[in-house]
Scaffold this motif. Sequence first.
Motif, PDB file in Angstrom:
ATOM      1  N   THR A 127       0.189 -10.903  19.011  1.00  0.00           N
ATOM      2  CA  THR A 127       0.261 -10.179  17.749  1.00  0.00           C
ATOM      3  C   THR A 127      -0.891  -9.181  17.687  1.00  0.00           C
ATOM      4  OG1 THR A 127      -1.001 -11.948  16.697  1.00  0.00           O
ATOM      5  CG2 THR A 127       1.393 -12.043  16.483  1.00  0.00           C
ATOM      6  N   GLY A 128      -0.886  -8.341  16.653  1.00  0.00           N
ATOM      7  CA  GLY A 128      -1.905  -7.303  16.541  1.00  0.00           C
ATOM      8  C   GLY A 128      -2.519  -7.250  15.163  1.00  0.00           C
ATOM      9  N   THR A 129      -3.552  -6.419  15.046  1.00  0.00           N
ATOM     10  CA  THR A 129      -4.221  -6.175  13.763  1.00  0.00           C
ATOM     11  C   THR A 129      -4.459  -4.692  13.611  1.00  0.00           C
ATOM     12  OG1 THR A 129      -5.368  -8.300  13.899  1.00  0.00           O
ATOM     13  CG2 THR A 129      -6.209  -6.717  12.322  1.00  0.00           C
ATOM     14  N   GLU A 130      -4.067  -4.158  12.473  1.00  0.00           N
ATOM     15  CA  GLU A 130      -4.324  -2.762  12.166  1.00  0.00           C
ATOM     16  C   GLU A 130      -5.694  -2.584  11.515  1.00  0.00           C
ATOM     17  OE1 GLU A 130      -0.615  -0.184  10.898  1.00  0.00           O
ATOM     18  OE2 GLU A 130      -0.843  -1.920   9.610  1.00  0.00           O
ATOM     19  N   PRO A 131      -6.364  -1.466  11.772  1.00  0.00           N
ATOM     20  CA  PRO A 131      -7.568  -1.168  10.985  1.00  0.00           C
ATOM     21  C   PRO A 131      -7.177  -0.701   9.591  1.00  0.00           C
ATOM     22  CG  PRO A 131      -7.097   0.631  12.477  1.00  0.00           C
ATOM     23  CD  PRO A 131      -6.095  -0.446  12.797  1.00  0.00           C
ATOM     24  N   ASN A 132      -8.131  -0.740   8.675  1.00  0.00           N
ATOM     25  CA  ASN A 132      -7.836  -0.340   7.309  1.00  0.00           C
ATOM     26  C   ASN A 132      -7.738   1.172   7.150  1.00  0.00           C
ATOM     27  OD1 ASN A 132      -7.900  -3.037   6.423  1.00  0.00           O
ATOM     28  ND2 ASN A 132     -10.131  -2.980   6.254  1.00  0.00           N
ATOM     29  N   ASP A 133      -8.572   1.891   7.868  1.00  0.00           N
ATOM     30  CA  ASP A 133      -8.637   3.345   7.735  1.00  0.00           C
ATOM     31  C   ASP A 133      -7.613   3.995   8.666  1.00  0.00           C
ATOM     32  OD1 ASP A 133      -9.325   6.051   7.681  1.00  0.00           O
ATOM     33  OD2 ASP A 133     -11.445   5.612   7.375  1.00  0.00           O
ATOM     34  N   PRO A 134      -6.751   4.879   8.141  1.00  0.00           N
ATOM     35  CA  PRO A 134      -5.715   5.466   9.007  1.00  0.00           C
ATOM     36  C   PRO A 134      -6.180   6.619   9.867  1.00  0.00           C
ATOM     37  CG  PRO A 134      -5.452   6.235   6.762  1.00  0.00           C
ATOM     38  CD  PRO A 134      -6.572   5.234   6.734  1.00  0.00           C
ATOM     39  N   GLY A 137       4.618  -8.071  14.875  1.00  0.00           N
ATOM     40  CA  GLY A 137       3.792  -7.142  15.631  1.00  0.00           C
ATOM     41  C   GLY A 137       2.381  -6.986  15.135  1.00  0.00           C
ATOM     42  N   THR A 138       2.021  -5.757  14.729  1.00  0.00           N
ATOM     43  CA  THR A 138       0.644  -5.432  14.395  1.00  0.00           C
ATOM     44  C   THR A 138       0.139  -6.117  13.136  1.00  0.00           C
ATOM     45  OG1 THR A 138       1.376  -3.531  13.111  1.00  0.00           O
ATOM     46  CG2 THR A 138       0.851  -3.156  15.415  1.00  0.00           C
ATOM     47  N   ARG A 139       1.022  -6.721  12.366  1.00  0.00           N
ATOM     48  CA  ARG A 139       0.585  -7.302  11.095  1.00  0.00           C
ATOM     49  C   ARG A 139       0.506  -8.823  11.140  1.00  0.00           C
ATOM     50  NH1 ARG A 139       5.175  -5.072   7.470  1.00  0.00           N
ATOM     51  NH2 ARG A 139       6.313  -5.485   9.393  1.00  0.00           N
ATOM     52  N   GLY A 140       0.727  -9.431  12.317  1.00  0.00           N
ATOM     53  CA  GLY A 140       0.882 -10.867  12.357  1.00  0.00           C
ATOM     54  C   GLY A 140      -0.313 -11.673  12.816  1.00  0.00           C
ATOM     55  N   THR A 141      -1.428 -11.031  13.199  1.00  0.00           N
ATOM     56  CA  THR A 141      -2.546 -11.765  13.788  1.00  0.00           C
ATOM     57  C   THR A 141      -3.127 -12.817  12.851  1.00  0.00           C
ATOM     58  OG1 THR A 141      -3.234 -10.179  15.457  1.00  0.00           O
ATOM     59  CG2 THR A 141      -4.958 -11.497  14.472  1.00  0.00           C
ATOM     60  N   ASN A 142      -3.247 -12.503  11.571  1.00  0.00           N
ATOM     61  CA  ASN A 142      -3.836 -13.443  10.623  1.00  0.00           C
ATOM     62  C   ASN A 142      -2.817 -14.409  10.032  1.00  0.00           C
ATOM     63  OD1 ASN A 142      -6.467 -12.237  10.817  1.00  0.00           O
ATOM     64  ND2 ASN A 142      -5.709 -10.566   9.565  1.00  0.00           N
ATOM     65  N   GLY A 143      -1.643 -14.471  10.652  1.00  0.00           N
ATOM     66  CA  GLY A 143      -0.590 -15.342  10.152  1.00  0.00           C
ATOM     67  C   GLY A 143       0.314 -14.607   9.172  1.00  0.00           C
ATOM     68  N   VAL A 144       1.443 -15.210   8.891  1.00  0.00           N
ATOM     69  CA  VAL A 144       2.429 -14.608   7.996  1.00  0.00           C
ATOM     70  C   VAL A 144       2.821 -15.644   6.944  1.00  0.00           C
ATOM     71  CG1 VAL A 144       4.667 -13.465   7.816  1.00  0.00           C
ATOM     72  CG2 VAL A 144       3.292 -13.178   9.891  1.00  0.00           C
ATOM     73  N   ILE A 145       2.769 -15.246   5.688  1.00  0.00           N
ATOM     74  CA  ILE A 145       3.202 -16.098   4.579  1.00  0.00           C
ATOM     75  C   ILE A 145       4.462 -15.488   3.989  1.00  0.00           C
ATOM     76  CG2 ILE A 145       2.612 -16.974   2.293  1.00  0.00           C
ATOM     77  CD1 ILE A 145      -0.249 -17.158   3.140  1.00  0.00           C
ATOM     78  N   LEU A 146       5.552 -16.249   4.045  1.00  0.00           N
ATOM     79  CA  LEU A 146       6.849 -15.787   3.559  1.00  0.00           C
ATOM     80  C   LEU A 146       7.138 -16.464   2.224  1.00  0.00           C
ATOM     81  CD1 LEU A 146       8.784 -16.093   6.939  1.00  0.00           C
ATOM     82  CD2 LEU A 146       7.686 -14.064   6.005  1.00  0.00           C
ATOM     83  N   ILE A 147       7.170 -15.678   1.172  1.00  0.00           N
ATOM     84  CA  ILE A 147       7.415 -16.187  -0.174  1.00  0.00           C
ATOM     85  C   ILE A 147       8.851 -15.867  -0.560  1.00  0.00           C
ATOM     86  CG2 ILE A 147       6.795 -15.961  -2.608  1.00  0.00           C
ATOM     87  CD1 ILE A 147       3.963 -15.314  -1.730  1.00  0.00           C
ATOM     88  N   THR A 148       9.578 -16.886  -0.966  1.00  0.00           N
ATOM     89  CA  THR A 148      10.953 -16.718  -1.423  1.00  0.00           C
ATOM     90  C   THR A 148      11.007 -16.998  -2.912  1.00  0.00           C
ATOM     91  OG1 THR A 148      11.808 -17.441   0.734  1.00  0.00           O
ATOM     92  CG2 THR A 148      13.347 -17.442  -1.114  1.00  0.00           C
ATOM     93  N   THR A 149      11.468 -16.022  -3.670  1.00  0.00           N
ATOM     94  CA  THR A 149      11.578 -16.212  -5.110  1.00  0.00           C
ATOM     95  C   THR A 149      12.804 -17.077  -5.424  1.00  0.00           C
ATOM     96  OG1 THR A 149      12.783 -14.122  -5.282  1.00  0.00           O
ATOM     97  CG2 THR A 149      10.409 -14.070  -5.660  1.00  0.00           C
ATOM     98  N   ARG A 150      12.873 -17.547  -6.639  1.00  0.00           N
ATOM     99  CA  ARG A 150      13.962 -18.435  -7.042  1.00  0.00           C
ATOM    100  C   ARG A 150      15.300 -17.709  -6.948  1.00  0.00           C
ATOM    101  NH1 ARG A 150      12.321 -23.194  -9.188  1.00  0.00           N
ATOM    102  NH2 ARG A 150      10.114 -23.350  -9.751  1.00  0.00           N
ATOM    103  N   LYS A 151      16.292 -18.438  -6.432  1.00  0.00           N
ATOM    104  CA  LYS A 151      17.621 -17.881  -6.229  1.00  0.00           C
ATOM    105  C   LYS A 151      18.661 -18.742  -6.943  1.00  0.00           C
ATOM    106  CE  LYS A 151      15.736 -14.992  -3.282  1.00  0.00           C
ATOM    107  NZ  LYS A 151      15.488 -13.592  -3.664  1.00  0.00           N
ATOM    108  N   VAL A 152      19.884 -18.226  -6.983  1.00  0.00           N
ATOM    109  CA  VAL A 152      21.025 -18.978  -7.493  1.00  0.00           C
ATOM    110  C   VAL A 152      21.914 -19.311  -6.315  1.00  0.00           C
ATOM    111  CG1 VAL A 152      23.048 -18.930  -8.989  1.00  0.00           C
ATOM    112  CG2 VAL A 152      20.906 -17.866  -9.739  1.00  0.00           C
ATOM    113  N   HIS A 153      22.218 -20.594  -6.137  1.00  0.00           N
ATOM    114  CA  HIS A 153      23.015 -21.043  -4.996  1.00  0.00           C
ATOM    115  C   HIS A 153      24.349 -21.587  -5.511  1.00  0.00           C
ATOM    116  CE1 HIS A 153      19.491 -20.668  -2.405  1.00  0.00           C
ATOM    117  NE2 HIS A 153      18.804 -21.304  -3.348  1.00  0.00           N
ATOM    118  N   GLY A 154      25.421 -20.928  -5.094  1.00  0.00           N
ATOM    119  CA  GLY A 154      26.736 -21.415  -5.487  1.00  0.00           C
ATOM    120  C   GLY A 154      27.040 -21.143  -6.946  1.00  0.00           C
ATOM    121  N   GLU A 155      28.169 -21.693  -7.408  1.00  0.00           N
ATOM    122  CA  GLU A 155      28.586 -21.484  -8.783  1.00  0.00           C
ATOM    123  C   GLU A 155      27.681 -22.264  -9.721  1.00  0.00           C
ATOM    124  OE1 GLU A 155      32.656 -21.615 -11.445  1.00  0.00           O
ATOM    125  OE2 GLU A 155      32.688 -21.336  -9.277  1.00  0.00           O
ATOM    126  N   THR A 156      27.101 -21.555 -10.677  1.00  0.00           N
ATOM    127  CA  THR A 156      26.124 -22.146 -11.588  1.00  0.00           C
ATOM    128  C   THR A 156      26.398 -21.659 -13.002  1.00  0.00           C
ATOM    129  OG1 THR A 156      24.451 -22.121  -9.832  1.00  0.00           O
ATOM    130  CG2 THR A 156      23.671 -22.393 -12.084  1.00  0.00           C
TER     131      THR A 156
END
Length: 1016
Positions: free
Chosen positions: A649-656, A245-264
């Motif tokens: 998509t939208g953009t919010e102003p900085n000042d509320p 929605g309002t936060r997506g105009t400048n694109g979205v970067i999805l960061i995934t931190t390191r995980k553990v997959h399966g028995e390790t």
Amino acid sequence: MKRNLPIPPGWIKMNTAAALFQLIVVAALCLESTAASGKTGNRPSAGIPGSLYRQAKISGIVTDESGTPLPGVAIRIKGATNGSVTDASGKYNISIPDNSATLVFSFIGYTTQEVVAGNRTTLNIRLVAVETSLNAVVVVGYGTQKRERVTTAIASVKSENFVKGAVQDAAQLVRGKVAGLNVITPDANPTNTAQINLRGITTLTSGTSPLVLIDGVPGTLTTVAPEDIESIDVLKDGSAAAIYGTRGTNGVILITTRKVHGETPATVEVNSYVTTQKITKRLNFMNAEEYRQLVAQGKPGAFDYGATTNWLDEITRKPVSQVYNISLRGGSQNTSYIANLNYRNMEGLILRSDNKILYPRIEVTHRMFGGKLRLNANLSGYQQTFFAGTDGDSYRGDVYRNGLTYNPTDPVKDKNGNWTEHTDKTAYANPVSLLMETDGKNQNSNLRTLGTVTYTPVKGLDVMLLGSRDLYNSVRGYYETKRNYSTLRDGRNGYASRGTTRTEENLLELTANYQKQINEHDFTLLGGYSWRETNYQDYWMQNWDFPTDDFSYNNIGAGLALARGEAPERSYQSRNKLIGYFFRLNYSFQNKYLLMASFRREGSSKFGRNNKYGNFPAISAGWNIRNENFLKTSKVISALKLRGGFGITGTEPNDPYMSLNRLNFDTYTLINGEWIQVVNPATNANPDLRWEKKEETNIGVDYGLWNNRITGSLDLYRRVTRDLLMDYSVPTPPYLYNTIRANAASMENKGIEFQVNFAAIDRKTLKWTTSLNYSTNRNKLLSLSDKNFQLAAGYFDAGTTEEPIQQPIARIQIGQPIGNFWGFKSVDIDKNGYWIIEGKDGKPKPIADQQADDKQILGNGLPKHYLNFNNSISYKNFDLNITMRGAFGFQILNTPRMFYAAPVMLTRGNLLKSAYDNIYGKRPLADDQSLNYVSYYIEQGDYWKIDNITIGYNVPLKNTTVKALRVYTSGSNLATFTKYSGVDPEIGVTGLTPGLDDRNRYPATTTFTLGVSFTL
């Protein structure tokens, strides 16, 4: 009868990290114990050897990552010949000789997994698919999706493909890796972050940074340590980002931190490196001997003070930075954990510039009730400390500027031990004194708590509740001593500043995701609710005229300026809320015909009462042509998908509080000899204030050739941003204030993105993969007015050249792109050394006869083309990674040359050697030709960089506790091919004045790194 609590497999192998988890889930385990009464997993009674109770068989179910049973999976005992195979339901059973037996699970298309049997009779396994271009899983909004079914423009970069060597933030890991995502590092300030520009500039007054989500929670590029990141996914087009929605105009970067997959098994990974830097390029200023020649010639403003000083050397050093990252991870089928600790001690090229950050993170995940309930707890954050070279910031720009321009015949100190200063000159101060007579420190801390509960009541349905709190605190102090330049110039006699900032952001999201396959139809439904609240607090105070320097900024009340009513104080608090409801449908028929539709309705307290809610729909479709019968037998085309989408998509102003009437209490008036506080309006209310709305259409194709030896994508897009926010002049009355922030302007961006990846050599001992990506963008301002608010001129000017020129830099004009340089076009120089410019009629005229309407467009600071070239080569145990990138079709305003290649500036200090070069091949500028912003100082900015080269060696190991050992060396910003005469053509590309090479900017550097990583 007392029953033992069931212990998840592998629990006793865990260390302190797992012990912490016991505190979190002990209640859940008790519930699970009750539900699993009488089932396997209990420990034998005390005093009786566990091996006597050992059963000879192990059974279980093998599934994929989604929980679907896998038939035909081969199970064997490592080192033996006997084995088993899963049946149609994924079930198996196998006899084992003893507890130490290792079971090996293998299946075509999935990563082989080895598990020690231990004291278990039941062992369920989840196999992870081997990643290919088709089944690669990418992170999308509120979930994941296989690449083959993605219908939007999404780019994904895994950790193994990150930029190698030293980086400061997450964005630098993917620099040059994603077409259309331009990551710029304009300087080497250790506290700065990279600038990001995704598909052009889309706003006039709002922020340009993309939405950054770390594991689903909003953050920044420095919220997480780069070494702790597993993947970065970029939602580029509107149909992908509309779910935010309002936060997506400048694109979205999805960061995934390191995980553990399966028995390790419990694993320790350590990565450490040390770096040093050197300045990339020194501007060619006169040394002491060359300066003395000007003195001998009697040049106005030149004075010989008898010393020989290299001022740049006096304020710089050979910095040494260190980074340490330690990661502990492990897990069983039910419980996994990861603890990561990252410490960064970054030294800057300029003295006293530094940045120390400690990043801790611990994450624990537990599955129970047969995997139906999943609990995840994540605790992370950072502590940061750096020297404050100026009030509230790490870097004071006039230190570097004076390091270039201070008279090279001046000593650092005079014979009495005092700093040499010349207060009769404007903006001229001893740069060493500015550094050494300053005391300051910023201390920032961030604590992020994140928890999720995911329940799967029936197969295919996941209901997840996410809650998080992000708490940021900053405490800052700054002091200028009695010997500081501010005492000599302003009579401050010791100046102190103190301040603090606190931001709290709470997030609560409830989502339901349902997957269902009916014959050849696949459906995925997502529905959700999101609630976010942000609370911001800030205060600061200043004081000066202190009795002593001993207290620094720690006894701010001792200054006399506050008692005299001269020192300012300020405090501020704001709060805003954002509420959203969203829905998404993904549909696939025969894996050929794909459809995605999403809708988000979002409300924000930042907007006027008439526009509290906005709607953000998106739709996209795809056609997997490769799956059609006429291409199934093709030996050339291995993947071919056509896709298209549209999203808002939208953009919010900085000042509320921009939509409300606000009052100003900061002014006073003199009535009857007494100063009385006056209340007056600060802003006009605008009940119609709403979101900037970006509408984007994207058409793309994904392809693979010769069994995906060659893969890539091509995208064409057009985005129109409407209802752009601007400040408009309004009459008073009827308005209370003379300006109002309103939605009236519109802008267009359109472009092309192309990426190709080629596995050039794929042999056992020699591999070479190469990738090339290209992007181009065209920007145009469509309008600055609507029916309610007009800008009659059709343009406005932005930026400033600073004193003594003090002219606007850029013109923002309807029908033109953002970033146009606006000034006088120089065409010649007369016999006396004065500029000749082109008048509005196209004819030359003396600059002394200039008129405002003689100004014209002199170039544009936004690159039209970006090209990136990445190579990865491995031979036996050696690996080599080379990253190259370039930007083309833009201009740069060289402000150091504009100020310091003019003889008149000799009255303010040192000059560039080129100050007395011939102009247009005729003669130098006249000694009294005033500074002017003319096209002569606007240069072509095209460049090509060898950005990073990393060479590594994987040390072969045998019979050692060290499982892997790698040593590597790396160089960054190694070479730049350009005609630009400044320090570095890689400069800022955000805001309304891109292409401005600031004369105060922190210098660019070349970085060399030596590192080692090992696994235990």
